[in-house]
Design a protein around this motif. Structure first.
Motif, PDB file in Angstrom:
ATOM      1  N   GLN A   1      53.637  10.416  43.795  1.00 33.98           N
ATOM      2  CA  GLN A   1      53.226   9.580  45.184  1.00 33.98           C
ATOM      3  C   GLN A   1      54.245   8.330  45.288  1.00 33.98           C
ATOM      4  O   GLN A   1      54.922   8.022  46.447  1.00 33.98           O
ATOM      5  CB  GLN A   1      51.852   8.870  44.995  1.00 33.98           C
TER       6      GLN A   1
ATOM      7  N   GLN B   1      43.437  13.861  31.546  1.00 28.16           N
ATOM      8  CA  GLN B   1      43.358  13.122  32.760  1.00 28.16           C
ATOM      9  C   GLN B   1      44.122  12.272  32.955  1.00 28.16           C
ATOM     10  O   GLN B   1      44.637  12.077  34.262  1.00 28.16           O
ATOM     11  CB  GLN B   1      41.903  12.908  32.667  1.00 28.16           C
ATOM     12  N   GLU B   2      44.383  11.222  32.020  1.00 32.82           N
ATOM     13  CA  GLU B   2      45.281   9.944  32.420  1.00 32.82           C
ATOM     14  C   GLU B   2      46.705  10.514  32.710  1.00 32.82           C
ATOM     15  O   GLU B   2      47.297   9.838  33.642  1.00 32.82           O
ATOM     16  CB  GLU B   2      45.125   9.026  31.250  1.00 32.82           C
ATOM     17  N   LYS B   3      47.043  11.616  32.006  1.00 32.33           N
ATOM     18  CA  LYS B   3      48.415  12.109  32.052  1.00 32.33           C
ATOM     19  C   LYS B   3      48.690  12.713  33.482  1.00 32.33           C
ATOM     20  O   LYS B   3      49.640  12.470  34.077  1.00 32.33           O
ATOM     21  CB  LYS B   3      48.837  13.045  30.886  1.00 32.33           C
ATOM     22  N   GLN B   4      47.670  13.356  33.895  1.00 36.77           N
ATOM     23  CA  GLN B   4      47.714  14.026  35.189  1.00 36.77           C
ATOM     24  C   GLN B   4      47.560  12.977  36.200  1.00 36.77           C
ATOM     25  O   GLN B   4      48.096  12.824  37.320  1.00 36.77           O
ATOM     26  CB  GLN B   4      46.457  14.898  35.292  1.00 36.77           C
ATOM     27  N   ASP B   5      46.776  11.714  36.241  1.00 36.55           N
ATOM     28  CA  ASP B   5      46.540  10.709  36.910  1.00 36.55           C
ATOM     29  C   ASP B   5      48.230  10.063  37.270  1.00 36.55           C
ATOM     30  O   ASP B   5      48.445   9.742  38.280  1.00 36.55           O
ATOM     31  CB  ASP B   5      45.496   9.969  36.758  1.00 36.55           C
ATOM     32  N   GLN B   6      48.660   9.852  36.166  1.00 39.91           N
ATOM     33  CA  GLN B   6      49.768   9.108  35.997  1.00 39.91           C
ATOM     34  C   GLN B   6      50.953   9.920  36.609  1.00 39.91           C
ATOM     35  O   GLN B   6      51.857   9.471  37.443  1.00 39.91           O
ATOM     36  CB  GLN B   6      50.341   8.788  34.466  1.00 39.91           C
ATOM     37  N   GLU B   7      51.112  11.460  36.400  1.00 44.00           N
ATOM     38  CA  GLU B   7      52.019  12.118  36.888  1.00 44.00           C
ATOM     39  C   GLU B   7      51.763  12.239  38.663  1.00 44.00           C
ATOM     40  O   GLU B   7      52.648  12.233  39.178  1.00 44.00           O
ATOM     41  CB  GLU B   7      51.757  13.516  36.550  1.00 44.00           C
ATOM     42  N   LYS B   8      50.386  12.239  38.954  1.00 45.87           N
ATOM     43  CA  LYS B   8      50.130  12.143  40.481  1.00 45.87           C
ATOM     44  C   LYS B   8      50.736  10.808  41.073  1.00 45.87           C
ATOM     45  O   LYS B   8      51.170  10.907  42.244  1.00 45.87           O
ATOM     46  CB  LYS B   8      48.619  12.342  40.527  1.00 45.87           C
ATOM     47  N   GLN B   9      50.524   9.674  40.494  1.00 52.11           N
ATOM     48  CA  GLN B   9      50.808   8.563  40.757  1.00 52.11           C
ATOM     49  C   GLN B   9      52.460   8.393  40.945  1.00 52.11           C
ATOM     50  O   GLN B   9      52.714   7.991  41.827  1.00 52.11           O
ATOM     51  CB  GLN B   9      50.300   7.439  39.861  1.00 52.11           C
TER      52      GLN B   9
ATOM     53  N   GLN C   1      40.528  12.917  27.693  1.00 53.43           N
ATOM     54  CA  GLN C   1      40.762  11.608  28.539  1.00 53.43           C
ATOM     55  C   GLN C   1      42.219  11.454  28.727  1.00 53.43           C
ATOM     56  O   GLN C   1      42.740  11.026  29.746  1.00 53.43           O
ATOM     57  CB  GLN C   1      40.103  10.417  27.749  1.00 53.43           C
TER      58      GLN C   1
END
Length: 276
Positions: A199, A188-196, A185
């Motif tokens: 962006q 996944q949160e780290k990847q989502d944060q990096e993606k955000q 988890q």
């Protein structure tokens, strides 16, 4: 087998002895006799009363305590029976009497599942009367029960230990599973944060570029306006007005041409014929 082992053989012997001498004994022995009759009839409460009466008249009586213990044992009053047999052993006059009391004490303790105490009583009885094979047999039986009990306890301990180990392992597995799930988890949160973040950076760059271009346009805007002010601005006219203006321009041009021809004619030198 257990019933045969726990049988009170000495009670019958004592009963016969007391019955044979009952009429020649003192008042205390009469109470013992009456107690034995009640015992044979299965009237344990009545037997206990007569035995206790005999004891109250002769506190040092071996037979009174021994028979009282037998009736209490038969009535499943095991703690009281054990105490009576202990007192009988203390009042014994011979090693044989002591062995009888200790044998019955061991039987009472065995019936109460007090194996260690029963084994000790049987051993003490054998010391008082080494020739008593029934006591030896009961001792062996108690020792076997003790060994089986220890084995059961050991097996139970191993089973409990195994169950505890299984619980601990399950707990560790669950903790590891929770840890893996949490790591997953977090990843996944780290990847989502990096993606955000990426962006957001791209959006910021676009906004900065737009702001830069807007600033440049804003800076260049006065010059363009000044340049436009110096240039003739096109006049918005209709086709009819344009045609009229064109006709007017032609007329004006014709006038100008005629004026130019007129000037040329005025300024042209005349041919003067000489009179030669």
């Amino acid at each position: 087998m257990l019933r045969r082992i726990l049988g009170m053989k000495y009670c019958i012997v004592i009963t016969c002895m007391l019955f044979a001498s009952a009429f020649g004994q003192a008042q205390g022995n009469l109470d013992l006799y009456r107690g034995n009759q009640a015992y044979e009839s299965g009237e344990m409460e009545t037997a206990n009363q007569h035995y206790q009466t005999a004891i109250s008249k002769n506190p040092k009586t071996f037979k009174g305590y021994l028979n009282l213990g037998n009736s209490q044992f038969r009535n499943q009053e095991l703690d009281d029976a054990a105490a009576s047999f202990v007192q009988a052993a203390a009042n014994s006059a011979t090693s044989e009497e002591k062995a009888r009391a200790l044998h019955n004490l061991g039987n009472t303790q065995l019936q109460a599942s007090k194996l260690d105490e029963a084994i000790k009583s049987y051993k003490d009885a054998l010391r008082a009367n080494p020739a008593d094979n029934e006591t030896r047999y009961n001792l062996a039986y108690a020792q076997r029960l003790k060994k089986e009990q220890e084995q059961q306890q050991q097996d139970q301990q191993q089973q409990d230990q195994q169950q505890q180990e299984n619980k601990d392992q399950q707990k560790q597995d669950q903790q590891q599973e929770n840890k893996d799930e949490q790591n997953k988890q977090d990843q996944q949160e780290k990847q989502d944060q990096e993606k955000q973040d990426q962006q957001n950076q791209e959006q910021n760059k676009e906004e900065q570029q737009e702001n830069k271009e807007g600033n440049e346009q804003e800076q260049n805007k006065p010059d363009e306006e000044e340049q436009k002010e110096g240039e003739p601005q096109p006049i918005q006219i209709s086709p009819r007005e344009a045609e009229q203006m064109l006709e007017a321009a032609k007329e004006q041009d014709q006038k100008v041409q005629m004026g130019l021809r007129s000037k040329k004619q005025k300024g042209k030198p005349k041919n003067i014929e000489k009179d030669w």
